[in-house]
Design a protein around this motif. Structure first.
Motif, short mmCIF file in Angstrom:
data_model
loop_
_atom_site.label_atom_id
_atom_site.label_comp_id
_atom_site.label_asym_id
_atom_site.label_seq_id
_atom_site.Cartn_x
_atom_site.Cartn_y
_atom_site.Cartn_z
N UNK A 197 -51.50 -48.18 93.92
CA UNK A 197 -51.74 -49.60 94.17
C UNK A 197 -51.22 -50.48 93.03
N UNK A 198 -51.42 -50.06 91.79
CA UNK A 198 -50.94 -50.89 90.67
C UNK A 198 -49.45 -50.74 90.47
N UNK A 199 -48.86 -49.66 91.03
CA UNK A 199 -47.43 -49.43 90.84
C UNK A 199 -46.58 -50.43 91.60
N UNK A 200 -47.17 -51.21 92.48
CA UNK A 200 -46.42 -52.23 93.20
C UNK A 200 -45.95 -53.34 92.26
N UNK A 201 -46.61 -53.48 91.12
CA UNK A 201 -46.25 -54.51 90.15
C UNK A 201 -45.02 -54.10 89.35
N UNK A 202 -44.08 -55.02 89.19
CA UNK A 202 -42.87 -54.74 88.41
C UNK A 202 -43.21 -54.47 86.94
N UNK A 203 -44.22 -55.16 86.44
CA UNK A 203 -44.65 -54.94 85.05
C UNK A 203 -45.16 -53.52 84.87
N UNK A 204 -45.98 -53.05 85.82
CA UNK A 204 -46.51 -51.69 85.76
C UNK A 204 -45.38 -50.67 85.86
N UNK A 205 -44.40 -50.96 86.71
CA UNK A 205 -43.27 -50.05 86.84
C UNK A 205 -42.54 -49.88 85.51
N UNK A 206 -42.35 -50.99 84.79
CA UNK A 206 -41.69 -50.90 83.48
C UNK A 206 -42.54 -50.11 82.49
N UNK A 207 -43.84 -50.36 82.50
CA UNK A 207 -44.73 -49.65 81.58
C UNK A 207 -44.81 -48.16 81.90
N UNK A 208 -44.60 -47.82 83.17
CA UNK A 208 -44.74 -46.43 83.60
C UNK A 208 -43.44 -45.62 83.47
N UNK A 209 -42.37 -46.24 83.02
CA UNK A 209 -41.11 -45.51 82.93
C UNK A 209 -41.18 -44.28 82.03
N UNK A 210 -41.88 -44.34 80.88
CA UNK A 210 -42.02 -43.11 80.09
C UNK A 210 -42.70 -41.98 80.86
#
Length: 396
Positions: free
Chosen positions: A306-319
């Motif tokens: 659900x939170x992965x829909x956010x572009x900001x979260x996607x950037x933070x989750x790249x690692x």
């Protein structure tokens, strides 16, 4: 521990789906690695509490309890669900090509035992061999309908053997559970880790360590649960649960799982309590413990999706996404390094590092592994062990 397939369609929807799976897998492996550090990679040997100040003992206890409450048995379950989902990806692709993936999948499981033996040599308690054995269930259910798969997953997740033992004990009051068979090889393995040299420890890990790991999984409900998780992950793939268009449905999963998790936790605590008989703890207690962990697992999965829909979260989750692409490699490497850090043949940090400091080591280790993954994936599509497993799987 499955590599993400790199030959999927290049559409935006497919890429998004694969990205969130990588993130989930990376999150699961990272949490497992942190748990392994505070467990000292199943060594469970710590400095004498009497030599520590009270505040440090309190901190260590709090870190241990909180870490296991949040991640223990939940991130493992995510891993198992994604194993079943990856089976769906591969099986579905072969089915569309008019081929039966079943025989090839059995060969893939056989080759997985090779990696299991490598990991078991360094880590007394590895899980790949359990996957190779219990993963056979997917071969038998690969052609089932969606309803049949959901029923099959429910059956195994219900912990049927534990419930049957409980029912049997009701009609046979004198019935007592058998002595835990994993206890003897576990003690033998720990003694070797403490006193043995490098070669002795490797041999002890692959013999006593692998033996107690498999026996523990069978006797404590993990093997049955794993088969249910595999089938559940396969079912999730077939119904398209990880497609972006279905992301909002995970809100319902999150709400229901959270509502169910709370009473299951208190029931688990009650039936695993010290005032309960051994038969209750090992049957009803085990079942409620597994049900609670499964509900918590769904909370983590739905929350991340659900939170992965956010572009900001996607950037933070790249690692984490990068880390997840090399999950098998990271899992095996952490076992090798963990033994060197904590076991008797290496630096034996288990004698000097408590839980809190070991968790800090785990975070440093995690950052180092992420950096190595980023460097490796600049040149290759898969990690070294993922690449090798892929080649072995498709040998003609």
């Amino acid at each position: 521990m499955e590599p993400i397939l790199t030959n999927q369609p290049s559409s935006k929807a497919s890429t998004s789906r694969i990205d969130v799976i990588d993130v989930l897998r990376g999150y699961a492996v990272a949490a497992i690695m942190l748990i392994h550090n505070i467990e000292h990679f199943n060594y469970y040997h710590y400095p004498d509490k009497a030599l520590n100040p009270d505040w440090l003992n309190t901190l260590n206890t709090g870190v241990f309890d909180l870490t296991f409450f949040l991640f223990g048995g939940k991130t493992y379950s995510i891993f198992a669900i994604l194993f079943g989902f990856t089976f769906y990806l591969m099986n579905n692709k072969q089915t569309k090509a008019g081929k039966d993936f079943g025989p090839r999948y059995l060969w893939r499981l056989f080759t997985l035992t090779f990696f299991a033996l490598i990991n078991a040599t360094f880590f007394p308690g590895e899980v790949l061999m359990l996957y190779a054995l219990t993963g056979v269930i997917l071969f038998f259910v690969r052609k089932w309908s969606n309803k049949a798969l959901l029923f099959g997953a429910f059956f195994f997740l219900l912990q049927p053997t534990d419930l049957l033992h409980y029912v049997y004990s009701i009609f046979n009051p004198e019935y007592t559970p058998a002595v835990r068979m994993f206890a003897a090889p576990w003690k033998a393995s720990m003694d070797i880790i403490k006193e043995g040299n490098f070669l002795e420890t490797l041999w002890g890990n692959i013999t006593y360590g692998q033996q107690f790991s498999l026996l523990w999984a069978i006797e404590c409900g993990r093997a049955i649960q794993t088969m249910g998780l595999f089938i559940f992950g396969f079912w999730l793939g077939k119904v398209g649960a990880f497609k972006p268009k279905h992301y909002n449905k995970w809100k319902n999963v999150l709400a229901v799982s959270f509502a169910v998790m709370i009473p299951l936790y208190f029931l688990k605590v009650h039936f695993m309590g010290g005032d309960q008989t051994e038969i209750i703890k090992r049957t009803i207690g085990t079942a409620f413990d597994m049900w609670w962990k499964f509900s918590f697992t769904l909370i983590w999965i739905s929350f991340i999706i659900l939170i992965y829909k956010s572009d900001t979260v996607k950037r933070l989750c790249r690692p984490l996404q990068t880390y997840g692409k090399m999950s098998m490699t990271n899992y095996i490497v952490q076992s090798i390094i963990g033994g060197i850090l904590y076991f008797g043949y290496g630096f034996h940090l288990a004698d000097t590092c408590g839980v809190a400091f070991s968790l800090l080591i785990g975070f440093i280790f995690l950052i180092a592994q992420i950096k190595m993954c980023q460097l490796w994936l600049k040149h290759y599509k898969q990690g070294p062990f993922e690449m090798l497993w892929h080649k072995l799987t498709w040998l003609k």
